[in-house]
Design an enzyme around this catalytic site. Sequence first.
Site, PDB file in Angstrom:
ATOM      1  N   LYS A   1       0.286  16.490  -3.076  1.00  0.00           N
ATOM      2  CA  LYS A   1       0.184  17.071  -4.437  1.00  0.00           C
ATOM      3  C   LYS A   1      -1.284  17.138  -4.873  1.00  0.00           C
ATOM      4  O   LYS A   1      -1.725  18.122  -5.472  1.00  0.00           O
ATOM      5  CB  LYS A   1       0.977  16.223  -5.429  1.00  0.00           C
ATOM      6  CG  LYS A   1       2.468  16.365  -5.216  1.00  0.00           C
ATOM      7  CD  LYS A   1       3.238  15.691  -6.327  1.00  0.00           C
ATOM      8  CE  LYS A   1       4.718  15.692  -5.993  1.00  0.00           C
ATOM      9  NZ  LYS A   1       5.392  14.472  -6.379  1.00  0.00           N
TER      10      LYS A   1
ATOM     11  N   GLU B   1      -6.991   9.749   2.314  1.00  0.00           N
ATOM     12  CA  GLU B   1      -6.686   8.599   3.176  1.00  0.00           C
ATOM     13  C   GLU B   1      -5.242   8.224   2.896  1.00  0.00           C
ATOM     14  O   GLU B   1      -4.947   7.599   1.871  1.00  0.00           O
ATOM     15  CB  GLU B   1      -7.625   7.423   2.857  1.00  0.00           C
ATOM     16  CG  GLU B   1      -9.100   7.712   3.056  1.00  0.00           C
ATOM     17  CD  GLU B   1      -9.489   7.884   4.527  1.00  0.00           C
ATOM     18  OE1 GLU B   1      -8.650   7.648   5.406  1.00  0.00           O
ATOM     19  OE2 GLU B   1     -10.631   8.290   4.770  1.00  0.00           O
TER      20      GLU B   1
ATOM     21  N   CYS C   1      -2.242  -0.018   5.259  1.00  0.00           N
ATOM     22  CA  CYS C   1      -2.017   1.378   5.680  1.00  0.00           C
ATOM     23  C   CYS C   1      -2.064   1.547   7.185  1.00  0.00           C
ATOM     24  O   CYS C   1      -1.195   2.189   7.777  1.00  0.00           O
ATOM     25  CB  CYS C   1      -3.033   2.292   5.011  1.00  0.00           C
ATOM     26  SG  CYS C   1      -4.731   1.755   5.256  1.00  0.00           S
TER      27      CYS C   1
HETATM   28  P1  NAD Z   1       1.063   6.300  -4.203  1.00  0.00           P
HETATM   29  O1  NAD Z   1       0.815   7.575  -3.495  1.00  0.00           O
HETATM   30  O2  NAD Z   1       2.349   6.093  -4.873  1.00  0.00           O
HETATM   31  O3  NAD Z   1      -0.073   6.050  -5.303  1.00  0.00           O
HETATM   32  C1  NAD Z   1      -1.455   6.002  -4.995  1.00  0.00           C
HETATM   33  C2  NAD Z   1      -2.259   6.381  -6.224  1.00  0.00           C
HETATM   34  O4  NAD Z   1      -2.037   7.755  -6.508  1.00  0.00           O
HETATM   35  C3  NAD Z   1      -1.855   5.639  -7.487  1.00  0.00           C
HETATM   36  O5  NAD Z   1      -3.021   5.395  -8.246  1.00  0.00           O
HETATM   37  C4  NAD Z   1      -0.951   6.640  -8.209  1.00  0.00           C
HETATM   38  O6  NAD Z   1      -0.905   6.457  -9.586  1.00  0.00           O
HETATM   39  C5  NAD Z   1      -1.611   7.958  -7.848  1.00  0.00           C
HETATM   40  N1  NAD Z   1      -0.755   9.142  -7.820  1.00  0.00           N
HETATM   41  C6  NAD Z   1       0.548   9.223  -7.469  1.00  0.00           C
HETATM   42  N2  NAD Z   1       0.965  10.509  -7.524  1.00  0.00           N
HETATM   43  C7  NAD Z   1      -0.100  11.248  -7.912  1.00  0.00           C
HETATM   44  C8  NAD Z   1      -0.313  12.645  -8.154  1.00  0.00           C
HETATM   45  N3  NAD Z   1       0.668  13.539  -7.994  1.00  0.00           N
HETATM   46  N4  NAD Z   1      -1.546  13.055  -8.538  1.00  0.00           N
HETATM   47  C9  NAD Z   1      -2.561  12.166  -8.677  1.00  0.00           C
HETATM   48  N5  NAD Z   1      -2.411  10.840  -8.491  1.00  0.00           N
HETATM   49  C10 NAD Z   1      -1.199  10.387  -8.108  1.00  0.00           C
HETATM   50  O7  NAD Z   1       0.826   5.154  -3.118  1.00  0.00           O
HETATM   51  P2  NAD Z   1       1.012   3.575  -3.301  1.00  0.00           P
HETATM   52  O8  NAD Z   1       2.432   3.223  -3.169  1.00  0.00           O
HETATM   53  O9  NAD Z   1       0.246   3.120  -4.497  1.00  0.00           O
HETATM   54  O10 NAD Z   1       0.201   3.021  -2.036  1.00  0.00           O
HETATM   55  C11 NAD Z   1       0.742   2.848  -0.783  1.00  0.00           C
HETATM   56  C12 NAD Z   1       0.386   4.002   0.129  1.00  0.00           C
HETATM   57  O11 NAD Z   1      -1.047   4.110   0.252  1.00  0.00           O
HETATM   58  C13 NAD Z   1       0.881   3.781   1.546  1.00  0.00           C
HETATM   59  O12 NAD Z   1       1.378   4.991   2.053  1.00  0.00           O
HETATM   60  C14 NAD Z   1      -0.378   3.360   2.297  1.00  0.00           C
HETATM   61  O13 NAD Z   1      -0.316   3.581   3.690  1.00  0.00           O
HETATM   62  C15 NAD Z   1      -1.403   4.210   1.630  1.00  0.00           C
HETATM   63  N6  NAD Z   1      -2.755   3.681   1.858  1.00  0.00           N
HETATM   64  C16 NAD Z   1      -3.597   4.383   2.677  1.00  0.00           C
HETATM   65  C17 NAD Z   1      -4.856   3.884   2.953  1.00  0.00           C
HETATM   66  C18 NAD Z   1      -5.802   4.623   3.863  1.00  0.00           C
HETATM   67  O14 NAD Z   1      -7.009   4.316   3.846  1.00  0.00           O
HETATM   68  N7  NAD Z   1      -5.365   5.565   4.671  1.00  0.00           N
HETATM   69  C19 NAD Z   1      -5.278   2.683   2.369  1.00  0.00           C
HETATM   70  C20 NAD Z   1      -4.394   1.996   1.550  1.00  0.00           C
HETATM   71  C21 NAD Z   1      -3.130   2.508   1.289  1.00  0.00           C
END
Ligand code: NAD
Length: 459
Positions: free
Chosen positions: A216, A231, A265
Amino acid sequence: MLTLTSYDPAKNFLPIGDVAVSTDEEIIEKVVLARNAQKEWRNIGIERRIELLREVYNALFERKEEIGTIATREMGFPKKQQSDFDLGDGFNYFNWYLDNAKKILTPEVTFESEVELHTVFYEPIGVAAIIQPWNFPFCQWSWSVVPNLVVGNTVVFKHSEECPLTGKLIEEIIQSTNLPKGVFNEVYGGAEVGQSLVEQDINLVCFTGSVKSGQKVYEAASRKFVKAILELGGSAPCIVCEDVDMDEIAPIIYVQRFTNNGQICDGLKRLIVHESRFDELVRAIKDIIEEKKVGDPLLEETEFGPLSAKRQLDLLNEQVEDAVMKGATVITGGKRVENLDGAYYYPTLLTNVTPNMRVWNEEVFGPVLPVMSYKTEEEALSNANDTSFGLGGYIYSRDIERAERIASKLETGMVSINGINYVCPFNPFGGVKSSGFGREHGKFGLHDLTQLKLVVRNK
Ligand code: NAD
């Protein structure tokens, strides 16, 4: 006024505190502040930026105990691990950027003759919108904000709705320093606040989170025609060859899967073991898991706290139930912890796993390890790569040539052979396939936050 409440997943979801959700007007105001501060922040030069950021480092470091405690309370990271891996790594990377950015951002001469000089300059991109998840509450801030500020971008940051109080404390500490007003700004709320932030007058999006949200964000960034560094999630495979020393590798595999309750992650999420060593490795990991203490994350001896939130617990439960219904065997765990109120789940080992199970084909963000056996290297690789994710990958073999051959065929952004840690500030961090694109850290990550300007001139 709309508020966002933070709940303690270790204490039956008792409210810990709340913050005001940022309104659209406030989000716009923060972006305007960042825009107004950007020119001066860029023009003061890297040496002064580093000086000011060292002051921020010191202010945060002085209050690291407070940051650690609130982070643990908000998302259940066992305190000892949080201190080593979240605060420890967060400050370590912060320092590395301050020590190395000047060299990395030095203009590069691409051609020089007696009459001409060609030079590439690394210039800031502008205002960065940074949106982060909760799993490493301090690192997530440090890893994303510090490199942006060092290169000369200004920032509007949104932390996860699971750890708003950690975000608030960091903002308050930064406000007590001499960092010029508008250079670092923070907004508060969930997905809708993140969405609104990306729609504003920004030049770059740095997003870390799930694939679903990342898609998104990418759509919104593409509509605005701004760069996005994504990421996203992972489901790292680990291939174990028949020639390994089990006593050596079992404890490392345990750490790679179960640190931070399996909420990492690029953590090892699918174990693929040669059939001749399968039973032995499953037994060794089971023995390690069953010695560990599940409980209050604030206690030093706790190895497993709760998951970060009720929604994570429910999802994990569904994924394990799906596996069991489709024929998986629970070697240990496989259920919630009955005598603890909160998002507690026993560390779990599953065998008789098949690719149609959710624990295999979805990201599992919790302490569950599905294990599969293989006969041939081709079969191991085919199972490892049979996923939409491509973040981390792990290989164990005494035969380095073979391990490197397997590494070259793994469809991931990073590979660790024999337990060597690749998460270091000088290395690029990031994925391929649906795990995202762009890189964080090292010279690669710093360059990703800049735009190149080529200047050619006569001498
Ligand atoms: P999430 O996608 O639910 O939320 C992450 C962030 O995005 C939050 O701040 C949330 O409020 C925001 N968000 C959600 N939808 C959005 C939108 N449509 N527009 C803008 N912002 C939005 O993820 P989560 O549950 O908080 O975190 C876990 C996930 O993050 C797992 O999939 C994990 O693997 C991933 N992660 C990846 C890395 C990496 O470096 N690749 C590091 C840490 C976590």
